[in-house]
Design a protein around this motif. Sequence first.
Motif, short mmCIF file in Angstrom:
data_model
loop_
_atom_site.label_atom_id
_atom_site.label_comp_id
_atom_site.label_asym_id
_atom_site.label_seq_id
_atom_site.Cartn_x
_atom_site.Cartn_y
_atom_site.Cartn_z
N LEU A 135 -7.56 3.21 -8.16
CA LEU A 135 -6.57 4.15 -8.69
C LEU A 135 -7.24 5.24 -9.52
CD1 LEU A 135 -3.75 1.65 -9.70
CD2 LEU A 135 -3.74 3.23 -7.76
N ILE B 143 -8.82 7.62 -7.12
CA ILE B 143 -7.79 8.48 -6.52
C ILE B 143 -7.37 9.57 -7.50
CG2 ILE B 143 -5.42 8.53 -5.64
CD1 ILE B 143 -5.88 5.69 -4.59
N SER C 168 -5.54 8.86 -0.59
CA SER C 168 -5.03 7.63 -1.21
C SER C 168 -5.08 6.46 -0.22
CB SER C 168 -3.60 7.84 -1.69
OG SER C 168 -3.53 8.87 -2.66
N GLN D 277 0.83 -1.20 0.00
CA GLN D 277 0.00 0.00 0.00
C GLN D 277 0.87 1.26 0.00
OE1 GLN D 277 -2.41 0.60 3.51
NE2 GLN D 277 -3.97 1.72 2.38
N THR E 130 2.24 12.64 -9.22
CA THR E 130 1.64 13.96 -9.01
C THR E 130 2.70 15.05 -9.00
OG1 THR E 130 -0.10 12.92 -7.67
CG2 THR E 130 0.17 15.30 -7.46
N LEU F 257 -7.35 3.08 -0.71
CA LEU F 257 -6.60 1.82 -0.89
C LEU F 257 -6.79 0.87 0.27
CD1 LEU F 257 -3.23 3.23 -2.29
CD2 LEU F 257 -4.94 1.92 -3.56
N THR G 272 -7.77 13.42 -6.80
CA THR G 272 -6.56 14.25 -6.81
C THR G 272 -6.77 15.49 -7.66
OG1 THR G 272 -5.13 12.32 -6.47
CG2 THR G 272 -4.11 14.29 -7.41
N LEU H 220 1.96 7.25 -6.50
CA LEU H 220 0.99 8.31 -6.79
C LEU H 220 1.58 9.68 -6.48
CD1 LEU H 220 -2.19 6.63 -5.23
CD2 LEU H 220 -1.59 6.78 -7.65
N SER H 221 2.30 9.77 -5.38
CA SER H 221 2.91 11.05 -5.01
C SER H 221 3.96 11.47 -6.02
CB SER H 221 3.53 10.93 -3.61
OG SER H 221 4.22 12.11 -3.26
N LYS I 282 -2.33 12.30 0.36
CA LYS I 282 -1.84 11.05 0.94
C LYS I 282 -2.93 10.37 1.75
CE LYS I 282 1.55 9.40 4.33
NZ LYS I 282 2.66 9.81 5.23
N ILE J 60 1.14 4.47 -2.72
CA ILE J 60 1.05 5.87 -2.29
C ILE J 60 2.28 6.65 -2.75
CG2 ILE J 60 1.01 7.39 -0.27
CD1 ILE J 60 -0.70 5.30 1.14
N PHE K 294 -2.06 7.24 -13.14
CA PHE K 294 -2.44 6.60 -11.88
C PHE K 294 -2.93 5.18 -12.14
CE2 PHE K 294 -3.34 10.22 -8.63
CZ PHE K 294 -2.05 10.68 -8.81
#
Length: 519
Positions: free
Chosen positions: A389, A392, A371, A338, A349, A375, A396, A345-346, A368, A342, A424
């Motif tokens: 995803l 998210i 997400s 997990q 982004t 998740l 986002t 994704l960060s 965060k 994250i 994503f």
Amino acid sequence: MPFNGEKQCVGEDHPSDSDSSRFSESMASLSDYECSRQSFTSDSSSKSSSPVSTSPPRFVTFDEVMTAARNLSNMTLAHEIAVNENFELKQDALPENSLAGRVKHIVHQAFWDVLESELNADPPEYEHAIKLFEEIREILLSFLTPGGNRLRNQICEVLDTDLIRQQTEHSAVDIQGLANYVISTMGKLCAPVRDDDIRELKATSNVVELLRQIFHVLDLMKMDMVNFTIRSIRPHLQRQLVEYERTKFQEILEETPSALDQTTEWIKESVNEELLSISETALTPGAENSSKPSLSPTVVLNNSYLKLLQWDYQKKDLPETLVTDGARLQELTEKLNQLKIIACLSLITKNMVGAVTEGFPQLADRLKRISAVLLEGMNKQPFNLKEALNSIGLQTCVEVNKTLTERGLPTLNAEVQANLIGQFSSIEEEDNSIWSLIDKRIQLYMKSLLCLPSSQKCMPPVPGGLTVIQQELEALGSQYANIVNLNKQVYGPFYANILRKLLFIEETMGKVNASSPPN
């Protein structure tokens, strides 16, 4: 969770103050191997712990299998008590709608109905009630410490079944009075958490229901006593855990010679991978081939431990030496997966919209949290990771646009939003470059944890791209290092024997190949 400005340390939750010395003793044979290859030719390892045996296979009797099973059960329970501070036993409650639950309810209700009819008869029948008080007496006596003679004598005098029978014959028995004495005694013996239950008993007027609830509370008190005993013996178990587990596993190995087969295969896989890596390095142009490089047992073993972070716990059995930590390792791996997502994704982004969101730390924290929530449960079925995803990604975009609008800045255009959501959603695809990068960096971080010397306990620096999950990663890393270090302490001698066999075979084969004349 570390405070601001503090570094979380590895090994703080170890079960013994002498962990480093025990680890040194249990892994001494590995260090000796790296210093001198002559130890391979010695016969210092015990036959029972050797993964390779020249003797013919022997039949294992049923009694031997049961003995090994009992040893494994005892070892697992002791390990769980020692390493899990929250371990406690709970009452096994049957589901209300299950067949077993309904049968139990019907049988119990029938018993109490019969008791009520007997007490309401004319004249009343007290035999079942007397047997209940006899059972209550034995339970109360079991709660007493060896020095509680005064209360023991009092309980035996008041709940003397012979005396109660004589009283029933003369219609002089006071069931309510006996029940009140039992409740009063329970109040003296119970844990503070049961005070409310005792007050409810005192407020119950129906004798049959009162007896029924007394047994219910006594069951709770028995469980409290068991858990109190567990907490009392935990410090002793923690001090003796390494030797106890090692001894128990040796007994299992003597009863079941194949008890290290999966462990051997687990380590052998790392040996083969390390040999392949060395071979590829040797074939690299410009590499020095003056001498055949040797495998490091420590590196091989650490690589084996790293495999546990990518283990398929649903389809693949764990090595025998890690069964006691299987649940903890699986939970740790699921949390780590997990965190990987994250971090991915960060990173996406930041790469795509970092220029417009820079300077908004609250936004990163909010994304965060979003997400992490979406998740939640990703390792359970059914869970659609692609949909999560995508959600998210949409959320986002909403949060980023909201932040930009609040600052009076232009929002993201449709193309950027679609690209962000698409990237994503592609994280779950095989060979995704972002996922591979984050996974490699996390593996590097975990490997650096295992390579830390025993004298250095502070966490190593987190690689780039993992700052967003640094706090959680350090916590998981600490748990992981504690599991691995304790496992090395317990099973170090067994691993050393396996590595001697495997690495000695590899060296022998290498020498034979080198001495063979070319065709």
